[in-house]
Design a protein around this motif. Structure first.
Motif, PDB file in Angstrom:
ATOM      1  N   ASN A  15       0.817  -1.216   0.000  1.00  0.00           N
ATOM      2  CA  ASN A  15       0.000   0.000   0.000  1.00  0.00           C
ATOM      3  C   ASN A  15       0.854   1.272   0.000  1.00  0.00           C
ATOM      4  N   ASP A  16       1.871   1.287  -0.853  1.00  0.00           N
ATOM      5  CA  ASP A  16       2.783   2.425  -0.978  1.00  0.00           C
ATOM      6  C   ASP A  16       3.498   2.769   0.319  1.00  0.00           C
ATOM      7  N   GLN A  17       3.699   1.764   1.170  1.00  0.00           N
ATOM      8  CA  GLN A  17       4.473   1.921   2.386  1.00  0.00           C
ATOM      9  C   GLN A  17       5.596   0.895   2.397  1.00  0.00           C
ATOM     10  N   LEU A  18       6.716   1.301   2.972  1.00  0.00           N
ATOM     11  CA  LEU A  18       7.909   0.475   3.056  1.00  0.00           C
ATOM     12  C   LEU A  18       8.125   0.075   4.509  1.00  0.00           C
ATOM     13  N   LEU A  19       8.356  -1.216   4.740  1.00  0.00           N
ATOM     14  CA  LEU A  19       8.597  -1.706   6.092  1.00  0.00           C
ATOM     15  C   LEU A  19      10.085  -1.586   6.419  1.00  0.00           C
ATOM     16  N   LEU A  20      10.386  -0.872   7.499  1.00  0.00           N
ATOM     17  CA  LEU A  20      11.765  -0.635   7.906  1.00  0.00           C
ATOM     18  C   LEU A  20      11.920  -0.891   9.400  1.00  0.00           C
ATOM     19  N   THR A  21      13.148  -1.171   9.813  1.00  0.00           N
ATOM     20  CA  THR A  21      13.407  -1.224  11.241  1.00  0.00           C
ATOM     21  C   THR A  21      13.758   0.185  11.704  1.00  0.00           C
TER      22      THR A  21
END
Length: 151
Positions: A15-21
């Motif tokens: 959904n146009d989001q990037l998963l990051l730590t």
């Protein structure tokens, strides 16, 4: 002199989001891609799977390689303490297999304080490493690319 280290990283976009730590150091918060160092006799795809379990607590399906980036420490802002570091990072498109309400890392990095979904169009508002991927991801460039020594 340290040997060259391989690292495998996950690019997880939904959904146009990037998963990051989310991590913290003396300068404040910074974000990095889930992933880490390849172990001897481990295939890169298996490194991504293991590291995602450790850092985000999720099983991932590993797709194609998207970017290859080198980090030569002496050429960047952290040269004072990592001038001998030379790392080759392999970025893979990944998909989360076991979606859960909460992420439960099993072995987070020492500086890791959380996990966040970041809007791709807001990547330039955070301290992201490597910063060079900000424009590439915002422009939706996802073809296999060698990026060289960027930070």
């Amino acid at each position: 002199m340290k040997p060259i280290r391989n690292s495998a990283k996950a690019i997880i976009i939904e959904n146009d989001q990037l998963l990051l730590t989310k991590n913290e150091d003396q300068e404040g918060h910074f974000y990095i891609f889930p992933g880490g160092g390849q172990e001897k006799f481990e295939e890169l795809k298996d490194t991504v799977i293991r590291e995602c379990l450790e850092e985000i607590g999720c099983q991932v399906s590993v797709k194609d390689i998207v970017y290859i980036r080198e980090y030569i420490g002496r050429n960047h802002e952290f040269a004072d303490w990592d001038q001998d570091v030379h790392q080759v990072e392999f970025y893979f498109e990944c998909e989360i297999l076991n979606k859960a309400d909460a992420f439960k890392p099993t072995n987070p990095d020492d500086t890791q304080i959380g996990i966040e979904w970041i809007d791709i169009d807001k990547l330039n508002e955070i301290r992201l490493y490597p910063q060079g991927l900000t424009g590439i991801l915002r422009n939706k460039v996802t073809k296999p690319s060698y990026l060289g020594d960027i930070n």
